[in-house]
Design an enzyme around this catalytic site. Structure first.
Site, mmCIF file in Angstrom:
data_model
loop_
_atom_site.group_PDB
_atom_site.id
_atom_site.type_symbol
_atom_site.label_atom_id
_atom_site.label_comp_id
_atom_site.label_asym_id
_atom_site.label_seq_id
_atom_site.Cartn_x
_atom_site.Cartn_y
_atom_site.Cartn_z
ATOM 1 N N SER A 14 54.714 45.237 42.469
ATOM 2 C CA SER A 14 53.721 45.768 41.518
ATOM 3 C C SER A 14 53.652 47.287 41.616
ATOM 4 C CB SER A 14 52.326 45.205 41.804
ATOM 5 O OG SER A 14 52.343 43.813 41.706
ATOM 6 N N SER A 52 58.135 40.794 48.993
ATOM 7 C CA SER A 52 58.880 39.678 48.404
ATOM 8 C C SER A 52 60.314 40.061 48.058
ATOM 9 C CB SER A 52 58.196 39.216 47.121
ATOM 10 O OG SER A 52 56.866 38.867 47.376
ATOM 11 N N GLN A 84 54.017 47.643 47.398
ATOM 12 C CA GLN A 84 54.228 46.726 48.523
ATOM 13 C C GLN A 84 55.599 46.041 48.382
ATOM 14 O OE1 GLN A 84 51.870 43.221 48.154
ATOM 15 N NE2 GLN A 84 52.030 42.644 50.287
ATOM 16 N N GLY A 85 56.519 46.369 49.273
ATOM 17 C CA GLY A 85 57.864 45.792 49.210
ATOM 18 C C GLY A 85 58.029 44.665 50.224
ATOM 19 N N GLU A 141 50.106 26.007 45.794
ATOM 20 C CA GLU A 141 50.660 24.985 46.696
ATOM 21 C C GLU A 141 50.522 25.439 48.157
ATOM 22 O OE1 GLU A 141 52.238 26.113 43.985
ATOM 23 O OE2 GLU A 141 52.156 24.322 42.739
ATOM 24 N N GLU A 144 44.703 42.506 52.206
ATOM 25 C CA GLU A 144 44.857 42.148 50.792
ATOM 26 C C GLU A 144 43.944 40.981 50.451
ATOM 27 O OE1 GLU A 144 48.716 40.567 49.697
ATOM 28 O OE2 GLU A 144 48.357 40.934 47.568
#
Ligand code: FAD
Length: 394
Positions: free
Chosen positions: A165, A133, A130-131, A378, A248
């Site tokens: 990942s 971030s 998964q690209g 957060e 996800e």
């Protein structure tokens, strides 16, 4: 919320249990430690026949419709299956292909993309990463800067992804890139499928705290991607990416795994006390702590019941899913801390010759990422505050 199974659900649970007893229990290697160990275990050659048995029932991708090779199971049936599989410590076999990009292609992909990719995902022939971030775009994903520019029948991609990942093992990446830098930030993004063997892609492994190589940086230098690999409409990738993230986040099953970890600590506490001659009376505080963890693991399970009940009723869990993620990920860290305390100073040792094969030291280190991956604590608290409690945006 109904805690018991309906007659149909109870029958399905019996079917899953009987299948596991007949085909899985006692037939495959047991658990291993380490980051992503569960998924890596499921990929080992010894599990090929298990994957085949699952595939025959459409249970590699239970949520996919039957016409695409899945089992077309409803939300409650998937939940029951996940629970029963987790009870028997069945390793994950699907990965991001089955959990994330496959369901996204079923909803948004064109016929050619479905034909090219879905069966290869199911057979395990292709692995995906998964690209999303980037160094300056994590929590605020819509700030991503990787550029894709049209050139004839292709797009040319330049930029960088990070924390990807499994990138070092993946054959394909589903990714987001900016195609219209003038548009408002959510509106100029497109969703691409990229062959990881394309010239111009460089994968640089990153080492995590526990010295594992789980994720990598991925650099794109003039990478040509055919325009046919755009999923959905140009500049509408943000909304398709959201679908992927929903898939996800809806993955269930970790609550059972948390309880297993608490059970294992209780078991190891007994072994440890016998080995060191210590008695239970010497460590009452650890016992109290363990009891707290046990109760908390049960609470995590009840929270996931709430989310799945909403899904089964056709509602979309929002702050409820954030509460569950926040609670389970912070509990993962508390359980890891309790585990380390069990062994005192020895708890920091790792490796095959350390007490308990060093698994508590390793878990302590790997658990730290659980409150970052998939959305930080957060961010979950912001969602709970604004959408759950109705507080104003700060
Ligand atoms: C183990 C692991 C695996 C991952 N795998 C993948 C993957 O496969 N593919 C992928 O694309 N990404 C992956 N990620 C990346 C992950 O999605 C991001 O790390 C995460 O979204 C946080 O983004 P960031 O690291 O850029 O931190 P930032 O967004 O820069 O946040 C830094 C700090 O600021 C806080 N913060 C940020 N914004 C706010 C706000 N509005 N209010 C309050 N606090 C705020 C955050 O909570 C955090 O503490 C993975 C991460 C981990 C840890």
């Amino acid at each position: 919320m109904e805690f018991g199974d309906s007659p149909r659900e109870a029958e399905f649970r019996r079917e899953v249990r009987a299948f596991l007893q007949a085909e899985f229990v006692g037939k495959y290697p047991s658990e291993s430690d380490g980051e992503n160990a569960d998924y890596q275990r499921g990929q080992r050659p010894e599990f090929r026949s298990w994957r085949q048995k699952l595939a025959e029932r459409g249970w590699i991708a239970p949520a996919w419709p039957k016409e695409y090779g899945g089992a077309g199971l409803g939300v409650m049936e998937q939940f029951i299956m996940n629970e029963e599989f987790a009870e028997q410590r069945v390793p994950a076999v699907g990965g991001m292909g089955v959990m994330m990009v496959g369901p996204t292609l079923i909803v948004h992909g064109n016929e050619q993309q479905k034909t090219e990719h879905l069966s290869r995902i199911l057979s395990g022939e292709t692995r995906w990463c998964q690209g999303f971030s980037e160094p300056e775009a994590g929590s605020d994903l819509a700030s991503l800067q990787t550029r894709a520019v049209r050139d004839g029948d292709d797009f040319i991609i330049n930029g960088q992804k990070i924390w990807t990942s499994g990138a070092h093992r993946a054959d394909w990446m589903f990714m987001l890139a900016r195609t219209d830098p003038e548009a408002p930030k959510h509106k100029g993004i497109t969703y691409f499928l990229v062959d990881m063997k394309s010239p111009g892609i460089q994968v640089r492994p990153l080492t995590d705290l526990a010295n594992h190589n789980v994720f990598s940086e991925v650099f794109f230098e003039d990478v040509r991607v055919p325009a046919g690999n755009v999923v959905g409409e140009l500049n509408r990738g943000w909304y398709i990416g959201t679908t992927t993230l929903d898939f996800e986040r809806s993955s269930i099953g970790s609550a059972v795994g948390l309880r297993h970890q608490v059970d294992a600590i209780a078991r190891d506490l007994g072994f440890h006390e016998r080995a060191t001659g210590g008695g239970s009376g010497e460590r009452p505080s650890l016992r109290w702590e363990l009891a707290d963890r046990y109760v908390e693991a049960h609470v995590a399970r009840l929270m996931s019941y709430r989310v799945v009940t909403m899904q089964a009723k056709g509602m979309i869990p929002n702050h409820e899913a954030s509460m569950t993620k926040l609670y389970a990920s912070e509990l993962t860290q508390r359980i890891a801390r309790t585990g380390v305390k069990l062994l005192g100073l020895y708890g920091q040792l790792r490796g095959a010759t350390a007490p308990m094969r060093g698994r508590y030291g390793t878990r302590y280190l790997t658990s730290l990422s659980s409150t970052i991956a998939g959305g930080t604590s957060e961010i979950q608290r912001n969602i709970i505050a604004m959408r759950g409690l109705g507080l104003p945006r700060n």
